[in-house]
Design an enzyme around this catalytic site. Sequence first.
Site, mmCIF file in Angstrom:
data_model
loop_
_atom_site.group_PDB
_atom_site.id
_atom_site.type_symbol
_atom_site.label_atom_id
_atom_site.label_comp_id
_atom_site.label_asym_id
_atom_site.label_seq_id
_atom_site.Cartn_x
_atom_site.Cartn_y
_atom_site.Cartn_z
ATOM 1 N N ARG A 1 0.979 -1.231 -0.153
ATOM 2 C CA ARG A 1 -0.300 0.365 -0.404
ATOM 3 C C ARG A 1 1.251 1.320 -0.044
ATOM 4 N NH1 ARG A 1 -3.297 -2.681 -1.538
ATOM 5 N NH2 ARG A 1 -5.398 -2.722 -0.140
ATOM 6 N N GLU B 1 -3.748 7.651 -4.189
ATOM 7 C CA GLU B 1 -5.112 7.409 -5.178
ATOM 8 C C GLU B 1 -6.106 7.982 -6.329
ATOM 9 O OE1 GLU B 1 -4.310 2.702 -4.963
ATOM 10 O OE2 GLU B 1 -1.725 3.536 -4.769
ATOM 11 N N HIS C 1 -2.240 0.465 -9.571
ATOM 12 C CA HIS C 1 -2.790 -0.526 -8.662
ATOM 13 C C HIS C 1 -3.514 -2.073 -8.964
ATOM 14 C CE1 HIS C 1 -4.652 -0.435 -4.173
ATOM 15 N NE2 HIS C 1 -4.037 -1.952 -4.298
HETATM 16 P P1 NAP Z 1 -1.208 -11.733 4.098
HETATM 17 O O1 NAP Z 1 -0.897 -13.371 3.676
HETATM 18 O O2 NAP Z 1 -1.132 -11.368 6.139
HETATM 19 O O3 NAP Z 1 0.474 -11.692 4.892
HETATM 20 C C1 NAP Z 1 1.531 -10.323 5.681
HETATM 21 C C2 NAP Z 1 2.431 -10.638 5.691
HETATM 22 O O4 NAP Z 1 3.082 -9.248 6.557
HETATM 23 C C3 NAP Z 1 3.024 -11.348 7.235
HETATM 24 O O5 NAP Z 1 3.924 -12.374 6.248
HETATM 25 C C4 NAP Z 1 3.191 -10.854 8.317
HETATM 26 O O6 NAP Z 1 3.549 -11.348 9.027
HETATM 27 C C5 NAP Z 1 3.916 -9.138 7.277
HETATM 28 N N1 NAP Z 1 3.946 -8.443 8.187
HETATM 29 C C6 NAP Z 1 2.160 -7.646 9.123
HETATM 30 N N2 NAP Z 1 3.317 -6.885 9.714
HETATM 31 C C7 NAP Z 1 4.477 -6.590 9.390
HETATM 32 C C8 NAP Z 1 5.058 -5.980 10.470
HETATM 33 N N3 NAP Z 1 4.458 -4.634 11.323
HETATM 34 N N4 NAP Z 1 6.318 -5.727 10.252
HETATM 35 C C9 NAP Z 1 6.870 -7.346 9.035
HETATM 36 N N5 NAP Z 1 6.032 -7.839 9.087
HETATM 37 C C10 NAP Z 1 4.250 -7.466 9.600
HETATM 38 O O7 NAP Z 1 -1.159 -10.605 3.622
HETATM 39 P P2 NAP Z 1 -1.308 -10.395 1.870
HETATM 40 O O8 NAP Z 1 -2.067 -11.945 1.401
HETATM 41 O O9 NAP Z 1 0.202 -11.433 1.806
HETATM 42 O O10 NAP Z 1 -1.289 -9.283 1.338
HETATM 43 C C11 NAP Z 1 -0.491 -8.633 1.993
HETATM 44 C C12 NAP Z 1 -0.492 -7.787 1.151
HETATM 45 O O11 NAP Z 1 -0.263 -7.130 -0.080
HETATM 46 C C13 NAP Z 1 -2.619 -6.647 1.389
HETATM 47 O O12 NAP Z 1 -2.859 -6.193 3.099
HETATM 48 C C14 NAP Z 1 -2.561 -5.898 0.918
HETATM 49 O O13 NAP Z 1 -2.415 -5.005 1.128
HETATM 50 C C15 NAP Z 1 -1.650 -5.718 -0.615
HETATM 51 N N6 NAP Z 1 -2.191 -6.270 -1.672
HETATM 52 C C16 NAP Z 1 -1.720 -5.216 -2.687
HETATM 53 C C17 NAP Z 1 -2.735 -5.445 -3.848
HETATM 54 C C18 NAP Z 1 -2.312 -5.055 -4.803
HETATM 55 O O14 NAP Z 1 -3.077 -4.417 -6.346
HETATM 56 N N7 NAP Z 1 -1.167 -4.013 -5.292
HETATM 57 C C19 NAP Z 1 -3.521 -7.000 -4.314
HETATM 58 C C20 NAP Z 1 -3.178 -7.835 -3.188
HETATM 59 C C21 NAP Z 1 -2.793 -7.519 -1.720
HETATM 60 P P3 NAP Z 1 3.474 -12.233 10.432
HETATM 61 O O15 NAP Z 1 3.518 -13.381 9.037
HETATM 62 O O16 NAP Z 1 4.771 -12.786 10.863
HETATM 63 O O17 NAP Z 1 2.285 -12.289 10.834
#
Ligand code: NAP
Length: 321
Positions: free
Chosen positions: A238, A267, A286
């Site tokens: 994000r 955005e 995005h």
């Molecule tokens: P996820 O499976 O929940 O993974 C998030 C990861 O971030 C986890 O490994 C978590 O660590 C880590 N994390 C959270 N807070 C942290 C912190 N303060 N410091 C270090 N690591 C931290 O989520 P996901 O499905 O991979 O998606 C991740 C994000 O990508 C979404 O929330 C969204 O904002 C973004 N996204 C963007 C698009 C786009 O169109 N560009 C599309 C999809 C998603 P732990 O495992 O240790 O808890």
Amino acid sequence: MKKHVVLYKSLSPALLAQLEAATEVTYIEDPKSPEGQARLLQALPSAHGLLGASLRVGDELLALAPQLEVVASVSVGVDKYDLAAFKRRGVTLTHTPNVLTDTTADTGFALLMATARRVVELAAKVRAGQWKESVGPSEFGTDVHHKTLGIVGMGRIGQALAQRGHFGFDMPVLYHTHSAKPEVDARFGARHCSLDELLRESDFVCLTVPLTAATEGLIGARELGLMKPGAILVNIARGPVLDEAALIDALRGGRLRGAGLDVFSQEPVAPDSPLLTMANVVPTPHIGSATHETREAMAACAVENLLAGLRGEVPPDRVVL
Ligand code: NAP
């Protein structure tokens, strides 16, 4: 009597039919337009469910919808939702994990490759008729294969990136999360490390953390200053996770080779953003999950979650509040 759903995302005919078979649907094409806002205000008091992606939902909106039971977001990120307000009011929130993981990782890799190999910049030259002779060092890119990939956040998308980097490009993988993940280390030969270490050692840094109070501004001037000279930053998380002004300075100063950015602090990105005039920045609007197949899968997932919640079941992708 059927429950009332406010839909503010267009659905394919099949999914709309599925939703309409079970609920009374009010469709609002653009809930942010003056007309859409008026219709939303009219519809909210009787709404049991909301389905869409573009609205910020917090106390103010929830107060207008006293019958609301479920909000089904067509996204995995839940930064648009005030989770504490949902909890206080007992409203269920669902999202769409898993179905977009590979597509978003593909987008991350596309940005990484495009930035490293200067694909967009050089394609523009070809289009402009400026390909007069074979390219020289001033137009060379940098290799991706065998370079170190640093992944900030190693959840679903982070792991899909690690898979691509490790198996596809023979890249050593570093990652930073709350804690080490032995299964990730074993699968991808990856190493858990501090953020500072990751920034110092990676040739490519890819941001995949959710936007939370803890990750807002996670990468600022200090962090960019730790990156290897000539490294590339990719943000598919994000916009606010990254301090954009600090990134602009780091790019202007020549410390970074480039940046691939799918998300921005504002955005759509402001047309006068300096990032848009930098040849070494690849900006995309995005599009992390924006393929026909994945957007349909996300919408199907949201419909399934919403209907389960409205039936009084625990939806498959309920966000734990
Ligand atoms: P996820 O499976 O929940 O993974 C998030 C990861 O971030 C986890 O490994 C978590 O660590 C880590 N994390 C959270 N807070 C942290 C912190 N303060 N410091 C270090 N690591 C931290 O989520 P996901 O499905 O991979 O998606 C991740 C994000 O990508 C979404 O929330 C969204 O904002 C973004 N996204 C963007 C698009 C786009 O169109 N560009 C599309 C999809 C998603 P732990 O495992 O240790 O808890």
